[in-house]
Design an enzyme around this catalytic site. Structure first.
Site, PDB file in Angstrom:
ATOM      1  N   ASP A  81       0.802  -1.229   0.000  1.00  0.00           N
ATOM      2  CA  ASP A  81       0.000   0.000   0.000  1.00  0.00           C
ATOM      3  C   ASP A  81       0.834   1.277   0.000  1.00  0.00           C
ATOM      4  O   ASP A  81       0.405   2.306   0.505  1.00  0.00           O
ATOM      5  CB  ASP A  81      -0.973   0.032   1.199  1.00  0.00           C
ATOM      6  CG  ASP A  81      -1.788  -1.232   1.293  1.00  0.00           C
ATOM      7  OD1 ASP A  81      -2.270  -1.687   0.256  1.00  0.00           O
ATOM      8  OD2 ASP A  81      -1.933  -1.770   2.405  1.00  0.00           O
TER       9      ASP A  81
ATOM     10  N   LYS B 270       2.243   2.070  -5.091  1.00  0.00           N
ATOM     11  CA  LYS B 270       2.942   1.530  -6.281  1.00  0.00           C
ATOM     12  C   LYS B 270       2.128   1.749  -7.550  1.00  0.00           C
ATOM     13  O   LYS B 270       2.680   2.018  -8.602  1.00  0.00           O
ATOM     14  CB  LYS B 270       3.218   0.025  -6.098  1.00  0.00           C
ATOM     15  CG  LYS B 270       4.204  -0.277  -5.000  1.00  0.00           C
ATOM     16  CD  LYS B 270       4.414  -1.766  -4.844  1.00  0.00           C
ATOM     17  CE  LYS B 270       3.190  -2.488  -4.324  1.00  0.00           C
ATOM     18  NZ  LYS B 270       2.824  -2.164  -2.941  1.00  0.00           N
TER      19      LYS B 270
ATOM     20  N   GLY C 197      -3.790  -4.485  -4.316  1.00  0.00           N
ATOM     21  CA  GLY C 197      -4.781  -3.479  -4.690  1.00  0.00           C
ATOM     22  C   GLY C 197      -4.035  -2.232  -5.102  1.00  0.00           C
ATOM     23  O   GLY C 197      -3.542  -1.511  -4.251  1.00  0.00           O
ATOM     24  N   HIS C 198      -3.877  -2.037  -6.402  1.00  0.00           N
ATOM     25  CA  HIS C 198      -3.114  -0.891  -6.878  1.00  0.00           C
ATOM     26  C   HIS C 198      -4.077   0.182  -7.374  1.00  0.00           C
ATOM     27  O   HIS C 198      -4.781  -0.008  -8.360  1.00  0.00           O
ATOM     28  CB  HIS C 198      -2.136  -1.324  -7.977  1.00  0.00           C
ATOM     29  CG  HIS C 198      -1.059  -2.239  -7.458  1.00  0.00           C
ATOM     30  ND1 HIS C 198      -0.122  -2.833  -8.241  1.00  0.00           N
ATOM     31  CD2 HIS C 198      -0.780  -2.637  -6.189  1.00  0.00           C
ATOM     32  CE1 HIS C 198       0.695  -3.571  -7.482  1.00  0.00           C
ATOM     33  NE2 HIS C 198       0.296  -3.466  -6.241  1.00  0.00           N
TER      34      HIS C 198
ATOM     35  N   GLN D 238       2.534  -6.120  -3.104  1.00  0.00           N
ATOM     36  CA  GLN D 238       2.812  -6.167  -1.664  1.00  0.00           C
ATOM     37  C   GLN D 238       4.051  -5.322  -1.346  1.00  0.00           C
ATOM     38  O   GLN D 238       4.256  -4.304  -1.974  1.00  0.00           O
ATOM     39  CB  GLN D 238       2.974  -7.614  -1.158  1.00  0.00           C
ATOM     40  CG  GLN D 238       1.660  -8.386  -1.115  1.00  0.00           C
ATOM     41  CD  GLN D 238       1.200  -8.886  -2.474  1.00  0.00           C
ATOM     42  OE1 GLN D 238       1.982  -9.416  -3.243  1.00  0.00           O
ATOM     43  NE2 GLN D 238      -0.061  -8.720  -2.775  1.00  0.00           N
TER      44      GLN D 238
HETATM   45  P1  IMP Z   1      -2.225 -12.905   2.011  1.00  0.00           P
HETATM   46  O1  IMP Z   1      -1.289 -12.303   1.023  1.00  0.00           O
HETATM   47  O2  IMP Z   1      -3.668 -12.768   1.626  1.00  0.00           O
HETATM   48  O3  IMP Z   1      -1.854 -14.314   2.377  1.00  0.00           O
HETATM   49  O4  IMP Z   1      -2.090 -12.064   3.370  1.00  0.00           O
HETATM   50  C1  IMP Z   1      -0.913 -12.077   4.159  1.00  0.00           C
HETATM   51  C2  IMP Z   1      -0.617 -10.686   4.727  1.00  0.00           C
HETATM   52  O5  IMP Z   1      -0.209  -9.836   3.686  1.00  0.00           O
HETATM   53  C3  IMP Z   1      -1.815 -10.030   5.402  1.00  0.00           C
HETATM   54  O6  IMP Z   1      -1.350  -9.254   6.494  1.00  0.00           O
HETATM   55  C4  IMP Z   1      -2.352  -9.106   4.315  1.00  0.00           C
HETATM   56  O7  IMP Z   1      -3.057  -8.010   4.847  1.00  0.00           O
HETATM   57  C5  IMP Z   1      -1.046  -8.665   3.676  1.00  0.00           C
HETATM   58  N1  IMP Z   1      -1.198  -8.261   2.282  1.00  0.00           N
HETATM   59  C6  IMP Z   1      -1.320  -9.046   1.198  1.00  0.00           C
HETATM   60  N2  IMP Z   1      -1.408  -8.325   0.077  1.00  0.00           N
HETATM   61  C7  IMP Z   1      -1.294  -7.045   0.452  1.00  0.00           C
HETATM   62  C8  IMP Z   1      -1.266  -5.811  -0.267  1.00  0.00           C
HETATM   63  O8  IMP Z   1      -1.333  -5.756  -1.508  1.00  0.00           O
HETATM   64  N3  IMP Z   1      -1.157  -4.682   0.481  1.00  0.00           N
HETATM   65  C9  IMP Z   1      -1.029  -4.716   1.831  1.00  0.00           C
HETATM   66  N4  IMP Z   1      -1.034  -5.831   2.548  1.00  0.00           N
HETATM   67  C10 IMP Z   1      -1.167  -6.986   1.859  1.00  0.00           C
END
Ligand code: IMP
Length: 422
Positions: free
Chosen positions: A12, A15, A39-40, A220
């Protein structure tokens, strides 16, 4: 020159905005890890768009968009996003997705839920099946996007897999999933995607040989990396620079520069240590000013001051060349702005050691240096020489600490609210 753009915090960082700004200078924009957990957010003709799988270059005409085998793909989510983007008047053209991208199945989503419930500590995943889909790759039982083009092959692969998944789901008290409940939809999705599916490894090599420039869109952030992040509160992919090579098939010689994106403060969604986290009224003010709610799940983000120890760690382990500093405008109301410069360990020692082990990191306290705020709005500024001296002091302090320059400064969500500093 080929450039990687990666988030240096817990995702977040902005990017999407950074890629959207830079995409016009590149021929190809590539997503190489993660899935629709990302989520971009970008602004297109005044409208806010949240992209989850499609590369952010899709909004730049004349730019090719590629999703490689490093990305886990839910084909239904991809199609829904393609439909949504087309409905906004953005054509889906010159788009390629890898036949070798692992597929996220309904069972993966169910497993994500039951695993999360069964853990001794919740991770706070996006519950989109990302972790279980990557587990299948390591377990050598993954289904790939190309398999959706062959009913017989898909069925043969799915039958034993579904039995295995349902045993796991049942053990954890979850509701089992029947293949019949989704196979036709997945096969139809394969048909709709057929013309976009290809082998992206030779494709990217060919683009490279043709001299086309590539922009790699990280998802991420470094602190969510499976091994370098705050384990176990991480995602299951590799957002650090190595993930780019394993996720594309391009070599390190084909990467010219790494641009790291960081907010001027810090946010985190989900659980896990966060040394500079704020609570109470200041956190509420910062969350409201920065509109810090997740683009994928809508969850309120945890907020805190900039953590320079963590930022330096992210810069160092990825060989980041320059920074794209976002959301500096959000800090415009604060009289003073603390930045975390050191950690105080439980035994009183003060150091700059970012220990990714969540247990140890959760025990450190931040030591802060306070910088004067600028108390004005930056949103309308477009040139470096318009910036107040206090903004420059903030930027120079960061640069001196992490030892790389801030090249881009974002003063608002739209493409034109970006100031080139060098
Ligand atoms: P997962 O990727 O759904 O397995 O989640 C694992 C961790 O990564 C959690 O804390 C999510 O909130 C975080 N996470 C995954 N994708 C994003 C992203 O695009 N932005 C921020 N946090 C993310």
């Amino acid at each position: 020159m080929n450039v990687a753009v990666m988030g240096l915090q817990w995702g977040d960082e902005g990017k999407g905005k950074a890629i959207d700004f830079m995409a016009r200078d590149f021929d190809v924009v590539i997503r190489y890890q993660g899935g629709h957990n990302a989520g971009h957010t970008i602004y297109y003709k005044g409208k806010k768009l949240a992209l989850h799988l499609l590369p952010s270059g899709i909004c730049t005409p004349g730019t090719r968009s590629v999703i490689t085998h490093g990305v886990v793909v839910n084909p239904l989510a991809l199609l829904a996003e393609m439909d949504d983007i087309s409905a906004q008047g953005i054509p889906i053209e010159d788009f390629y997705v890898s036949a070798d991208a692992p597929v996220i199945l309904p069972e993966h989503q169910r497993l994500d839920e039951v695993f999360e419930e069964a853990r001794y500590e919740k991770i706070g995943t996006t519950r989109r099946g990302i972790g279980p889909a990557y587990e299948d790759v390591a377990g050598r039982r993954a289904i790939f996007l190309g398999d959706l083009l062959d009913k017989e092959l898909l069925t043969a692969k799915l039958v034993p897999l579904n039995r295995f998944f349902n045993q796991l789901i049942s053990i954890h008290g979850g509701e089992t999933v029947e293949i019949d409940s989704y196979i036709n939809e997945y096969l139809q999705a394969g048909e709709r995607l057929r013309s976009f599916i290809c082998d992206t490894v030779p494709l990217l090599q060919r683009f490279n040989e043709q001299g086309e420039t590539m922009l790699f869109e990280g998802a991420q952030g470094v602190l969510l990396d499976l091994r370098f992040g705050t384990y176990p509160f991480v995602t299951s992919s590799v957002p650090t620079v190595g993930g780019l090579f394993s996720g594309t098939g391009l070599s390190h010689k084909q990467l010219g520069r790494v641009v790291g994106v960081t907010k001027a403060y810090t946010t985190r969604v989900g659980e896990g240590p966060f040394p500079s986290e704020l609570f109470g009224p200041v956190s509420e003010r910062l969350r409201a000013l920065g509109n810090e709610y997740g683009a994928t799940t809508g969850r309120p983000r945890r907020v805190g001051w900039l953590d320079l120890v963590a930022l330096k760690y992210a810069v160092d382990i990825n060989g980041v060349d320059e920074l794209f500093l976002t959301k500096i405008d959000v800090l415009g109301e604060f009289e003073a702005i603390p930045v975390l410069t050191d950690y105080r360990q439980p035994d009183g020692r003060i150091d700059r050691h970012f220990c990714a082990d969540a247990r140890r990191l959760s025990k450190v306290d931040g030591v802060y240096h306070e910088l004067p705020g600028w108390r004005c709005q930056l949103e309308a500024m477009r040139k470096a020489d318009e910036l107040p001296v206090e903004v420059w002091d903030y930027i120079r302090f960061i640069e001196a600490y992490v030892k790389i320059p801030v090249r881009y400064l974002s003063v608002g969500p739209t493409r034109d609210q970006t100031i080139l500093l060098t």
